[in-house]
Design a protein around this motif. Sequence first.
Motif, mmCIF file in Angstrom:
data_model
loop_
_atom_site.group_PDB
_atom_site.id
_atom_site.type_symbol
_atom_site.label_atom_id
_atom_site.label_comp_id
_atom_site.label_asym_id
_atom_site.label_seq_id
_atom_site.Cartn_x
_atom_site.Cartn_y
_atom_site.Cartn_z
ATOM 1 N N LEU A 146 0.860 -1.188 0.000
ATOM 2 C CA LEU A 146 0.000 0.000 0.000
ATOM 3 C C LEU A 146 0.895 1.236 0.000
ATOM 4 N N PHE A 147 0.531 2.215 -0.794
ATOM 5 C CA PHE A 147 1.200 3.504 -0.801
ATOM 6 C C PHE A 147 0.086 4.530 -0.686
ATOM 7 N N VAL A 148 -0.147 5.014 0.541
ATOM 8 C CA VAL A 148 -1.334 5.798 0.855
ATOM 9 C C VAL A 148 -0.938 7.190 1.333
ATOM 10 N N LYS A 149 -1.730 8.185 0.939
ATOM 11 C CA LYS A 149 -1.521 9.568 1.384
ATOM 12 C C LYS A 149 -2.138 9.726 2.769
ATOM 13 N N THR A 150 -1.286 10.020 3.756
ATOM 14 C CA THR A 150 -1.748 10.325 5.115
ATOM 15 C C THR A 150 -1.182 11.689 5.455
ATOM 16 N N ASN A 151 -1.993 12.703 5.339
ATOM 17 C CA ASN A 151 -1.529 14.093 5.429
ATOM 18 C C ASN A 151 -0.553 14.304 6.560
ATOM 19 N N PRO A 152 0.528 14.958 6.322
ATOM 20 C CA PRO A 152 1.067 15.470 5.061
ATOM 21 C C PRO A 152 2.034 14.479 4.419
ATOM 22 N N PHE A 153 2.020 13.221 4.856
ATOM 23 C CA PHE A 153 2.998 12.239 4.389
ATOM 24 C C PHE A 153 2.363 11.211 3.459
ATOM 25 N N TYR A 154 3.249 10.463 2.806
ATOM 26 C CA TYR A 154 2.861 9.306 2.004
ATOM 27 C C TYR A 154 3.375 8.077 2.742
ATOM 28 N N ALA A 155 2.479 7.176 3.113
ATOM 29 C CA ALA A 155 2.851 6.007 3.903
ATOM 30 C C ALA A 155 3.027 4.791 3.001
ATOM 31 N N TYR A 156 4.091 4.021 3.267
ATOM 32 C CA TYR A 156 4.373 2.788 2.526
ATOM 33 C C TYR A 156 4.177 1.615 3.472
ATOM 34 N N SER A 157 3.243 0.688 3.121
ATOM 35 C CA SER A 157 2.921 -0.454 3.982
ATOM 36 C C SER A 157 3.045 -1.748 3.203
ATOM 37 N N LEU A 158 3.358 -2.808 3.931
ATOM 38 C CA LEU A 158 3.490 -4.134 3.336
ATOM 39 C C LEU A 158 2.419 -5.066 3.899
ATOM 40 N N GLY A 159 1.869 -5.923 3.038
ATOM 41 C CA GLY A 159 0.920 -6.950 3.460
ATOM 42 C C GLY A 159 -0.497 -6.429 3.566
ATOM 43 N N ASN A 160 -1.448 -7.303 3.239
ATOM 44 C CA ASN A 160 -2.878 -7.055 3.431
ATOM 45 C C ASN A 160 -3.430 -8.224 4.230
ATOM 46 N N PHE A 161 -3.853 -7.977 5.458
ATOM 47 C CA PHE A 161 -4.281 -9.045 6.349
ATOM 48 C C PHE A 161 -5.720 -8.828 6.791
ATOM 49 N N GLU A 162 -6.430 -9.941 6.980
ATOM 50 C CA GLU A 162 -7.820 -9.860 7.425
ATOM 51 C C GLU A 162 -7.909 -9.620 8.923
ATOM 52 N N THR A 163 -6.926 -10.133 9.677
ATOM 53 C CA THR A 163 -6.995 -10.006 11.133
ATOM 54 C C THR A 163 -5.806 -9.207 11.664
ATOM 55 N N LEU A 164 -6.028 -8.595 12.800
ATOM 56 C CA LEU A 164 -4.986 -7.810 13.463
ATOM 57 C C LEU A 164 -3.843 -8.719 13.908
ATOM 58 N N ASN A 165 -4.170 -9.914 14.349
ATOM 59 C CA ASN A 165 -3.156 -10.856 14.821
ATOM 60 C C ASN A 165 -2.172 -11.221 13.707
ATOM 61 N N GLU A 166 -2.668 -11.453 12.515
ATOM 62 C CA GLU A 166 -1.788 -11.768 11.386
ATOM 63 C C GLU A 166 -0.837 -10.605 11.094
ATOM 64 N N ALA A 167 -1.378 -9.397 11.112
ATOM 65 C CA ALA A 167 -0.553 -8.215 10.841
ATOM 66 C C ALA A 167 0.495 -8.024 11.937
ATOM 67 N N GLN A 168 0.121 -8.270 13.188
ATOM 68 C CA GLN A 168 1.079 -8.127 14.288
ATOM 69 C C GLN A 168 2.213 -9.149 14.171
ATOM 70 N N THR A 169 1.897 -10.358 13.757
ATOM 71 C CA THR A 169 2.912 -11.388 13.556
ATOM 72 C C THR A 169 3.871 -10.974 12.440
ATOM 73 N N PHE A 170 3.332 -10.452 11.360
ATOM 74 C CA PHE A 170 4.159 -9.990 10.243
ATOM 75 C C PHE A 170 5.046 -8.816 10.685
ATOM 76 N N ARG A 171 4.501 -7.915 11.504
ATOM 77 C CA ARG A 171 5.267 -6.779 12.020
ATOM 78 C C ARG A 171 6.470 -7.268 12.829
ATOM 79 N N LYS A 172 6.264 -8.307 13.658
ATOM 80 C CA LYS A 172 7.372 -8.858 14.445
ATOM 81 C C LYS A 172 8.485 -9.369 13.535
#
Length: 199
Positions: A146-172
């Motif tokens: 994901l490359f999303v505009k979050t004022n005033p910055f552009y945020a770069y994110s990796l992964g698309n997860f259905e659950t918060l737990n999956e995203a937290q595991t990937f973050r670790k």
Amino acid sequence: MPFIEESDLLDLHKDLDKAQIINERLLDQIKFKNKDLKKIRLQRNILLGFTALFVVGTLAITSFTAGLSSKNSFENQNNLLVSIDSLDVIKARIDNLKEQNEELSLVKEFYLAKAFLDKEKIYSVQVKSFVDNNVTLASEALTNTLFVKTNPFYAYSLGNFETLNEAQTFRKQLVNMGFKDAFVASYQDGKRVKIEDPY
């Protein structure tokens, strides 16, 4: 900025590419099944029309032949037997079309469920933000970025997860690779909703 091993980056890209290929295959199957569903509906309507005409024609022929002399009654019975055989074939075809319609209904339900999920909240791990939008970090072909505009910055994110737990595991995993500032954020309709608890 943290350093990521080239092999780890390649593994991440391979995983992302696999997920994209699976997604594209599913979308192709849905498009193919939708086309089949339209064809089958048209065939079913045509078949029902022919069936109605056939039944009316059979009744007319039967009524007409019933009034003929007994000399022609043997021929009428043969015609009636042929008509009954043809009617059985048509009934079998209608049953087959009903089965195909049920299968296509399942595909249609899957497609509607996928469209519904697209509107739902997803989670992604933000690894960096930039002031300018002139940074090319990933190929357009990668669907799990994901490359999303979050004022005033552009945020770069990796992964698309259905659950918060999956995203937290990937973050670790990303933190262990050196992205110490990575955090989990939730997105809906392409916009960041909030920054989630990292644990």
